[in-house]
Scaffold this motif. Structure first.
Motif, PDB file in Angstrom:
ATOM      1  N   TYR A 112      24.248 -28.165-102.413  1.00  0.00           N
ATOM      2  CA  TYR A 112      24.071 -28.640-100.725  1.00  0.00           C
ATOM      3  C   TYR A 112      25.321 -29.842-100.936  1.00  0.00           C
ATOM      4  O   TYR A 112      25.688 -30.354-100.065  1.00  0.00           O
ATOM      5  CB  TYR A 112      23.129 -29.783-101.386  1.00  0.00           C
ATOM      6  CG  TYR A 112      21.396 -29.194-101.564  1.00  0.00           C
ATOM      7  CD1 TYR A 112      21.203 -27.818-100.650  1.00  0.00           C
ATOM      8  CD2 TYR A 112      21.049 -29.249-103.008  1.00  0.00           C
ATOM      9  CE1 TYR A 112      19.779 -27.797-100.631  1.00  0.00           C
ATOM     10  CE2 TYR A 112      20.213 -28.642-103.402  1.00  0.00           C
ATOM     11  CZ  TYR A 112      19.457 -27.555-102.752  1.00  0.00           C
ATOM     12  OH  TYR A 112      18.143 -27.356-102.485  1.00  0.00           O
ATOM     13  N   VAL A 153      13.747 -29.066 -97.325  1.00  0.00           N
ATOM     14  CA  VAL A 153      13.923 -29.667 -98.742  1.00  0.00           C
ATOM     15  C   VAL A 153      14.220 -30.808 -98.335  1.00  0.00           C
ATOM     16  O   VAL A 153      14.071 -32.692 -99.168  1.00  0.00           O
ATOM     17  CB  VAL A 153      15.260 -28.555 -99.375  1.00  0.00           C
ATOM     18  CG1 VAL A 153      15.106 -29.801-100.666  1.00  0.00           C
ATOM     19  CG2 VAL A 153      14.563 -27.571-100.172  1.00  0.00           C
ATOM     20  N   GLU A 154      15.708 -31.344 -97.786  1.00  0.00           N
ATOM     21  CA  GLU A 154      16.344 -32.899 -97.637  1.00  0.00           C
ATOM     22  C   GLU A 154      15.077 -33.947 -96.776  1.00  0.00           C
ATOM     23  O   GLU A 154      14.380 -35.095 -97.460  1.00  0.00           O
ATOM     24  CB  GLU A 154      16.994 -33.010 -97.131  1.00  0.00           C
ATOM     25  CG  GLU A 154      17.910 -32.871 -97.547  1.00  0.00           C
ATOM     26  CD  GLU A 154      19.764 -32.190 -96.303  1.00  0.00           C
ATOM     27  OE1 GLU A 154      19.678 -32.984 -95.603  1.00  0.00           O
ATOM     28  OE2 GLU A 154      20.289 -31.391 -96.692  1.00  0.00           O
ATOM     29  N   LYS A 155      13.495 -33.254 -95.856  1.00  0.00           N
ATOM     30  CA  LYS A 155      13.338 -33.969 -95.368  1.00  0.00           C
ATOM     31  C   LYS A 155      11.445 -34.294 -96.498  1.00  0.00           C
ATOM     32  O   LYS A 155      11.059 -35.554 -96.623  1.00  0.00           O
ATOM     33  CB  LYS A 155      11.995 -32.970 -94.606  1.00  0.00           C
ATOM     34  CG  LYS A 155      12.391 -33.154 -92.900  1.00  0.00           C
ATOM     35  CD  LYS A 155      11.903 -32.681 -91.878  1.00  0.00           C
ATOM     36  CE  LYS A 155      12.883 -32.770 -90.385  1.00  0.00           C
ATOM     37  NZ  LYS A 155      12.098 -32.507 -90.416  1.00  0.00           N
ATOM     38  N   GLU A 156      11.491 -33.648 -97.512  1.00  0.00           N
ATOM     39  CA  GLU A 156      10.403 -33.277 -98.088  1.00  0.00           C
ATOM     40  C   GLU A 156      10.741 -34.506 -99.603  1.00  0.00           C
ATOM     41  O   GLU A 156       9.995 -35.277-100.375  1.00  0.00           O
ATOM     42  CB  GLU A 156      10.071 -32.310 -99.336  1.00  0.00           C
ATOM     43  CG  GLU A 156       9.729 -30.752 -98.245  1.00  0.00           C
ATOM     44  CD  GLU A 156       9.330 -29.924 -98.931  1.00  0.00           C
ATOM     45  OE1 GLU A 156      10.012 -29.863-100.164  1.00  0.00           O
ATOM     46  OE2 GLU A 156       8.488 -29.018 -98.746  1.00  0.00           O
ATOM     47  N   ASN A 157      12.352 -34.499-100.109  1.00  0.00           N
ATOM     48  CA  ASN A 157      13.284 -35.314-100.605  1.00  0.00           C
ATOM     49  C   ASN A 157      13.053 -36.948-100.245  1.00  0.00           C
ATOM     50  O   ASN A 157      12.917 -38.076-101.226  1.00  0.00           O
ATOM     51  CB  ASN A 157      14.522 -34.918-100.987  1.00  0.00           C
ATOM     52  CG  ASN A 157      14.382 -33.737-102.050  1.00  0.00           C
ATOM     53  OD1 ASN A 157      13.316 -32.997-102.178  1.00  0.00           O
ATOM     54  ND2 ASN A 157      15.034 -33.245-102.455  1.00  0.00           N
ATOM     55  N   ARG A 158      12.647 -37.084 -99.089  1.00  0.00           N
ATOM     56  CA  ARG A 158      13.002 -37.930 -98.304  1.00  0.00           C
ATOM     57  C   ARG A 158      11.384 -39.120 -98.272  1.00  0.00           C
ATOM     58  O   ARG A 158      11.122 -40.115 -97.747  1.00  0.00           O
ATOM     59  CB  ARG A 158      13.961 -38.040 -96.984  1.00  0.00           C
ATOM     60  CG  ARG A 158      15.195 -38.558 -97.504  1.00  0.00           C
ATOM     61  CD  ARG A 158      15.736 -38.325 -95.971  1.00  0.00           C
ATOM     62  NE  ARG A 158      15.422 -37.482 -94.666  1.00  0.00           N
ATOM     63  CZ  ARG A 158      15.879 -36.273 -93.782  1.00  0.00           C
ATOM     64  NH1 ARG A 158      17.630 -36.293 -94.945  1.00  0.00           N
ATOM     65  NH2 ARG A 158      15.357 -35.784 -92.859  1.00  0.00           N
TER      66      ARG A 158
END
Length: 161
Positions: A112, A153-158
């Motif tokens: 990333y 993935v970034e949304k899920e991580n947030r």
């Protein structure tokens, strides 16, 4: 065409089928193909490309193969890291090309690092004034897919939905 190149291309095709299926793959076929991809990735892991282009193709195939399967004999992450190390060494030797773009995209999918995606986008932008080959169109499609996947993935991580 040499044998290593044929094996690399075969692994890329099989892994592509798992990563981007044109149709749903039945359970037993999915298991069989996943096992075959993992075994072939493992068998190619210690190979080295004789040219920067073959080494880059091998790195793409290995990253695709290891990411396309759920199998792990406890060393998958270490192997992916070793492939990333090899990819970093070969990236600086490659000219702007479809192959370099693919390698940048698959490396980005692991680490990333925004610079990798930016360089891939710069290569893609350089194609805008010409008629695109089928391979260039596929790389653009993969890049867009990878960007969308990374955003999810970034949304899920947030914790967003």
């Amino acid at each position: 065409m040499n044998t290593l190149q044929m094996r690399v291309e075969s692994l890329q095709r099989m892994a592509y089928t798992l990563l981007y299926p044109a149709q749903e793959i039945a359970g037993e076929d999915l298991r069989r193909l996943g096992t075959e991809v993992y075994r072939e990735a493992d068998s190619l892991f210690n190979e080295k490309g004789e040219t920067p282009e073959l080494e880059a193709s091998l790195c793409v195939a290995l990253l695709m193969g290891y990411n396309a399967t759920m199998y792990n004999h406890g060393d998958k992450e270490a192997k992916k890291q070793a492939v990333l190390d090899r990819a970093c060494k070969v990236l600086c030797t490659l000219p702007a090309s479809v192959l370099k773009c693919r390698l940048l995209i698959y490396c980005y999918g692991e680490v990333y690092e925004e610079e990798l995606l930016q360089e891939a986008n710069e290569i893609i932008q350089s194609w805008s004034d010409s008629e695109l080959s089928e391979e260039e169109q596929e790389v653009i499609k993969q890049t867009q897919s990878e960007i969308c996947r990374m955003m999810e993935v970034e949304k899920e991580n947030r914790g967003e939905k």
